[in-house]
Motif scaffolding. Sequence first.
Motif, PDB file in Angstrom:
ATOM      1  N   CYS A 143       0.839  -1.198   0.000  1.00 32.61           N
ATOM      2  CA  CYS A 143       0.000   0.000   0.000  1.00 32.61           C
ATOM      3  C   CYS A 143       0.876   1.249   0.000  1.00 32.61           C
ATOM      4  N   LEU A 144       0.294   2.361  -0.449  1.00 39.04           N
ATOM      5  CA  LEU A 144       0.979   3.640  -0.530  1.00 39.04           C
ATOM      6  C   LEU A 144       0.062   4.729   0.019  1.00 39.04           C
ATOM      7  N   THR A 145       0.654   5.741   0.661  1.00 33.73           N
ATOM      8  CA  THR A 145      -0.107   6.875   1.184  1.00 33.73           C
ATOM      9  C   THR A 145       0.696   8.146   0.959  1.00 33.73           C
ATOM     10  N   LEU A 146       0.007   9.218   0.536  1.00 30.29           N
ATOM     11  CA  LEU A 146       0.632  10.514   0.296  1.00 30.29           C
ATOM     12  C   LEU A 146       0.134  11.545   1.297  1.00 30.29           C
ATOM     13  N   LEU A 165       9.098  14.030  -0.057  1.00 30.10           N
ATOM     14  CA  LEU A 165       8.723  14.313  -1.435  1.00 30.10           C
ATOM     15  C   LEU A 165       9.581  15.405  -2.071  1.00 30.10           C
ATOM     16  N   ASN A 166      10.095  16.337  -1.265  1.00 27.32           N
ATOM     17  CA  ASN A 166      10.835  17.443  -1.882  1.00 27.32           C
ATOM     18  C   ASN A 166      12.181  17.016  -2.459  1.00 27.32           C
ATOM     19  N   ASN A 167      12.787  15.981  -1.865  1.00 25.77           N
ATOM     20  CA  ASN A 167      14.060  15.488  -2.429  1.00 25.77           C
ATOM     21  C   ASN A 167      14.008  14.008  -2.804  1.00 25.77           C
ATOM     22  N   ARG A 168      12.856  13.378  -2.521  1.00 30.49           N
ATOM     23  CA  ARG A 168      12.601  11.977  -2.899  1.00 30.49           C
ATOM     24  C   ARG A 168      13.558  10.994  -2.228  1.00 30.49           C
ATOM     25  N   LEU A 169      14.032  11.340  -1.048  1.00 34.50           N
ATOM     26  CA  LEU A 169      14.947  10.475  -0.315  1.00 34.50           C
ATOM     27  C   LEU A 169      14.206   9.618   0.704  1.00 34.50           C
ATOM     28  N   HIS A 170      14.679   8.406   0.882  1.00 33.20           N
ATOM     29  CA  HIS A 170      14.167   7.528   1.930  1.00 33.20           C
ATOM     30  C   HIS A 170      14.748   8.012   3.256  1.00 33.20           C
ATOM     31  N   VAL A 171      13.870   8.451   4.179  1.00 34.09           N
ATOM     32  CA  VAL A 171      14.340   9.084   5.403  1.00 34.09           C
ATOM     33  C   VAL A 171      14.115   8.240   6.653  1.00 34.09           C
ATOM     34  N   ARG A 172      13.217   7.247   6.587  1.00 33.30           N
ATOM     35  CA  ARG A 172      12.975   6.477   7.814  1.00 33.30           C
ATOM     36  C   ARG A 172      12.320   5.154   7.466  1.00 33.30           C
ATOM     37  N   THR A 173      12.643   4.129   8.272  1.00 28.28           N
ATOM     38  CA  THR A 173      12.007   2.820   8.168  1.00 28.28           C
ATOM     39  C   THR A 173      11.366   2.493   9.508  1.00 28.28           C
ATOM     40  N   LEU A 174      10.081   2.149   9.486  1.00 27.63           N
ATOM     41  CA  LEU A 174       9.336   1.817  10.697  1.00 27.63           C
ATOM     42  C   LEU A 174       8.960   0.347  10.660  1.00 27.63           C
ATOM     43  N   ASP A 416       1.077  -3.150  -8.008  1.00 33.31           N
ATOM     44  CA  ASP A 416       0.670  -3.692  -6.713  1.00 33.31           C
ATOM     45  C   ASP A 416      -0.066  -2.664  -5.856  1.00 33.31           C
ATOM     46  N   ALA A 417       0.245  -1.381  -6.035  1.00 40.04           N
ATOM     47  CA  ALA A 417      -0.399  -0.326  -5.243  1.00 40.04           C
ATOM     48  C   ALA A 417      -0.307   0.975  -6.025  1.00 40.04           C
ATOM     49  N   ILE A 418      -1.288   1.857  -5.802  1.00 34.78           N
ATOM     50  CA  ILE A 418      -1.317   3.137  -6.493  1.00 34.78           C
ATOM     51  C   ILE A 418      -2.002   4.163  -5.605  1.00 34.78           C
ATOM     52  N   VAL A 419      -1.546   5.421  -5.675  1.00 32.90           N
ATOM     53  CA  VAL A 419      -2.166   6.501  -4.914  1.00 32.90           C
ATOM     54  C   VAL A 419      -1.910   7.810  -5.654  1.00 32.90           C
ATOM     55  N   ALA A 420      -2.839   8.757  -5.508  1.00 35.98           N
ATOM     56  CA  ALA A 420      -2.680  10.063  -6.138  1.00 35.98           C
ATOM     57  C   ALA A 420      -3.274  11.136  -5.246  1.00 35.98           C
ATOM     58  N   ASP A 421      -2.660  12.312  -5.258  1.00 38.46           N
ATOM     59  CA  ASP A 421      -3.300  13.500  -4.730  1.00 38.46           C
ATOM     60  C   ASP A 421      -3.265  14.555  -5.829  1.00 38.46           C
ATOM     61  N   ASP A 422      -3.502  15.817  -5.487  1.00 37.43           N
ATOM     62  CA  ASP A 422      -3.602  16.825  -6.532  1.00 37.43           C
ATOM     63  C   ASP A 422      -2.259  17.156  -7.172  1.00 37.43           C
ATOM     64  N   ARG A 423      -1.156  16.731  -6.564  1.00 35.20           N
ATOM     65  CA  ARG A 423       0.169  17.021  -7.125  1.00 35.20           C
ATOM     66  C   ARG A 423       0.916  15.774  -7.569  1.00 35.20           C
ATOM     67  N   HIS A 424       0.862  14.703  -6.812  1.00 34.10           N
ATOM     68  CA  HIS A 424       1.688  13.525  -7.065  1.00 34.10           C
ATOM     69  C   HIS A 424       0.854  12.299  -7.434  1.00 34.10           C
ATOM     70  N   VAL A 425       1.475  11.407  -8.181  1.00 35.43           N
ATOM     71  CA  VAL A 425       0.979  10.049  -8.392  1.00 35.43           C
ATOM     72  C   VAL A 425       2.117   9.104  -8.050  1.00 35.43           C
ATOM     73  N   ALA A 426       1.819   8.085  -7.241  1.00 34.86           N
ATOM     74  CA  ALA A 426       2.827   7.086  -6.879  1.00 34.86           C
ATOM     75  C   ALA A 426       2.288   5.701  -7.193  1.00 34.86           C
ATOM     76  N   VAL A 427       3.164   4.860  -7.721  1.00 35.87           N
ATOM     77  CA  VAL A 427       2.807   3.492  -8.090  1.00 35.87           C
ATOM     78  C   VAL A 427       3.905   2.559  -7.608  1.00 35.87           C
TER      79      VAL A 427
END
Length: 446
Positions: A143-146, A165-174, A416-427
């Motif tokens: 799953c994906l969430t924005l 999102l501003n630099n597209r870096l992976h910053v944390r793993t939970l 496998d998963a998809i999400v969109a808001d008014d600015r981004h689309v992630a798949v």
Amino acid sequence: MSTSSSSSDNGAGGSGGVFEAPSPSRPRRGANDVWPEPFLESLAVQVAVNASTSAGLLAAAPALANVFRVCTTWLAVSRSDHLWQLLSRQVWARTHLMHDTWRDEFIYRHRTARNFRTRTHTYFTLQFDPSDVDEPDSLSCRCLTLSDLYLAAGFADGTVRLFLLNNRLHVRTLRPPLRDRFGRFSRAVSGIVISDSRLTFATMDGDIHVAEIDGVGHTRTAYAGDIVNDGALVDFTGCGRWWVGLFAGVPGRAFHIWDCNSEETTFVGGTLTDPEAVMGWHTLTELTTSLGRLRISGNETAVACTRWRIMVIDLRNQGVIIGEDEEQRRGLIVTGFDANDEAYVRLDSRGNASVRRVNTQQTVCEFRVSGAAQRRVMGCVNRLHALMCAGGIMRVWEVERGEYLYSIRERVGEVDAIVADDRHVAVASASSTAQSIIHLWDFGAL
């Protein structure tokens, strides 16, 4: 509105009796000079709302430009930041300022929506270190969430990876605290909720976990699921006050609602997933088709979809059903369902899609998704657009009239998963290495 016809400087004839006409002994003033600023602000907002309702959200800005051209007095109102705050809320549903001024916010939202319509975007794939996993399912995104600042990806082993999102870096793993498993996928992430300061995610065994986004403290379990009595948690979402879960496996316990402030369960009930009860248990041990999707629409309404039925429930009144939409003949494609603040998109097994109002189930528009009967379809929706991916090709429709716009240039494979808001689309899509590839499109105004 035809107020521009009163822009002449010939007396107060355009006042329509609201203002006292000037006496012969007083200097005559231009009709536009007597309009109070609050009135002009309200007028501008109403013009923008009427334009966006009748001709689409992108029509609001040209309508405002016409208002500000009436005269210098009306143009001066355009410098009111309070006016732009009202416009940002009424037209673009923005209540959080992300730019220097509300005027900048409004302009940015307009340009971003225009970019979405004209296929103007940048494309990236997000990178993360896969060396910290030791199970074959650990790199499969479920799953994906924005949010405005983050993209969160939930994986089959219960891990959530957070990207800026501003630099597209992976910053944390939970990761959730260790617990006994009830099947191969019992720890898979069902859904993620991002608020201003914390991230909440749930796993298929019914556990809900909370972590501070800034990295302070460890991931803690806010609610321990009871998988034997509730079944599998097939989807999870939330809003400002509520968490909501959709379960399958035990009849009569489809919906669970929690108060996210007290973290207490406030409602359990519903029969939406009763026909999928047996398959609910299979989701814990095998890869199956999606049994249900659950979305928040507005502040306190949830919309859920299964193969045969869509149900709208009132969270404030604890699960009261306020609308139902059945498809008993052809069945629905669950992964083609999604909702925004006002409407939801439903897709039947023959590829017929319709956009319907959440409150009334009234049809807004319809369109057809080719190949839906032969191939797996994964879809999502934002305020203005519906996106459907089939056969590795993602196509875009606008949701006000059902007009087909374009297909995304980049091919993504099996989604496998998809999400969109008014600015981004992630798949998230599958790859030959079993590691999900996370694709990101940014339509933000350049």
